[in-house]
Design an enzyme around this catalytic site. Structure first.
Site, PDB file in Angstrom:
ATOM      1  N   ARG A 133      -9.603  -1.755  -0.165  1.00 42.88           N
ATOM      2  CA  ARG A 133      -8.316  -2.151   0.424  1.00 42.88           C
ATOM      3  C   ARG A 133      -8.620  -3.094   1.586  1.00 42.88           C
ATOM      4  O   ARG A 133      -9.209  -2.677   2.587  1.00 42.88           O
ATOM      5  CB  ARG A 133      -7.555  -0.917   0.897  1.00 42.88           C
ATOM      6  CG  ARG A 133      -6.162  -1.204   1.425  1.00 42.88           C
ATOM      7  CD  ARG A 133      -5.461   0.090   1.843  1.00 42.88           C
ATOM      8  NE  ARG A 133      -4.104  -0.145   2.297  1.00 42.88           N
ATOM      9  CZ  ARG A 133      -3.765  -0.465   3.550  1.00 42.88           C
ATOM     10  NH1 ARG A 133      -4.719  -0.570   4.481  1.00 42.88           N
ATOM     11  NH2 ARG A 133      -2.504  -0.666   3.891  1.00 42.88           N
ATOM     12  N   LYS A 151     -11.480  -2.663  10.721  1.00 45.65           N
ATOM     13  CA  LYS A 151     -11.248  -1.478  11.552  1.00 45.65           C
ATOM     14  C   LYS A 151     -12.136  -1.426  12.790  1.00 45.65           C
ATOM     15  O   LYS A 151     -13.114  -2.166  12.926  1.00 45.65           O
ATOM     16  CB  LYS A 151     -11.369  -0.219  10.701  1.00 45.65           C
ATOM     17  CG  LYS A 151     -10.182  -0.077   9.753  1.00 45.65           C
ATOM     18  CD  LYS A 151     -10.088   1.254   9.070  1.00 45.65           C
ATOM     19  CE  LYS A 151      -8.773   1.346   8.282  1.00 45.65           C
ATOM     20  NZ  LYS A 151      -8.671   2.589   7.496  1.00 45.65           N
TER      21      LYS A 151
END
Length: 286
Positions: A260, A225
């Site tokens: 995840r 991210k």
């Protein structure tokens, strides 16, 4: 928190080890791998590679949730997701989750062989989601978000970030239970990057353990991210593997139960070492 959850004959023993959810985006526009796996052949090959690398769950998503992503039609999402879930279910034995905010997609995916519903809206975008999941009797992942992927960057003005995440999740856990979902089948996600700025993402890691009081397993999705890219000055999401590894370590040490991730094989090594240090589990060490 319940000590274990059985999903497709696999026992998830919360607190004993960290589990890996492999990201399988069957979209043309996801932020780090859009277009790579949006055919059934490519999706199956990637799922099999992630399982070989140590994935415990495969998470299939047909709607990109990157900041600014445009909403596709229900028909488009169904077309992307169902063909992949059907092929995967014939070939793999690990649990499959469907990453969707739409009850009709969740229902169709479960009928096609999915085992878990992963809802980034925490059951708030579709009023039918929680009751539908209750009817299907499958686990659900409830994530914190403000706004939606198109608008969420505008909603980062928190008075008390962790308290507001906690309150939202507590409310949605209660709503899920009221709808008939077994609390033992609820997993929570603080929503890294979803209506959170750089500093807020870091604060979530530091204070993640405060969410343990909700008595649900915690999933953290930090893989590749933008906050990692900012720290590393790395614009290419695929080059953020080791920054992701550091974030995964922080998540594990502060209470995460599921990670995840895109880079399953690498993060498997990370969690094995982190689990051995943190949990001192004989099952990890042997």
């Amino acid at each position: 928190m319940t000590p274990n959850l059985i999903i497709r004959e696999r026992c998830f023993e919360w607190g004993q080890r960290t589990y890996l959810m492999g990201v399988l985006n069957v979209t043309p526009d996801s932020f780090s791998d859009g277009g790579k796996f949006n055919t059934t052949t490519a999706a199956l090959a990637q799922a099999q590679a992630m399982i070989a690398g140590g994935a415990d769950i495969i998470d299939v998503g047909g709607q990109s949730t990157r900041p600014g992503a445009q909403q596709i039609t229900v028909a488009e999402e169904l077309d992307r997701v169902l063909s992949v879930v059907q092929v995967l279910r014939k070939e793999i034995s690990v649990p499959i989750s469907v990453d969707t905010t739409r009850a009709v997609v969740a229902k169709a995916a479960v009928q096609a062989g999915a085992d878990i519903v992963n809802d980034i809206s925490g059951g708030t975008f579709d009023p039918e989601m929680l009751s539908s999941v209750a009817t299907m009797d499958v686990p659900i992942i409830l994530m914190h978000i403000r706004g939606n992927p198109q608008t969420m960057a505008q909603f980062t003005d928190y008075q008390n970030l962790i308290q507001e995440i906690y309150s939202f999740l507590a409310k949605q856990i209660a709503a899920a239970v009221a709808a008939g979902i077994d609390q033992r089948k609820i997993i929570i996600d603080p929503g890294i990057g979803f209506a959170k700025n750089y500093e807020q993402n870091l604060e979530i890691f530091r204070r993640l353990s405060e969410l343990r009081q909700l008595n649900c397993p915690i999933l953290v999705g930090a893989s590749r991210k933008s906050f990692i890219g900012r720290i590393l000055n790395q614009p290419d999401p695929k080059a953020r593997v080791w920054g992701t590894a550091a974030a995964c370590c922080a998540a594990i040490f502060n209470g995460a139960d599921i990670l995840r991730v895109h880079d399953v094989k690498e993060m498997r090594d990370v969690l094995l070492v982190a689990d051995a240090i943190l949990r001192q589990s004989s099952s990890v060490l042997t």
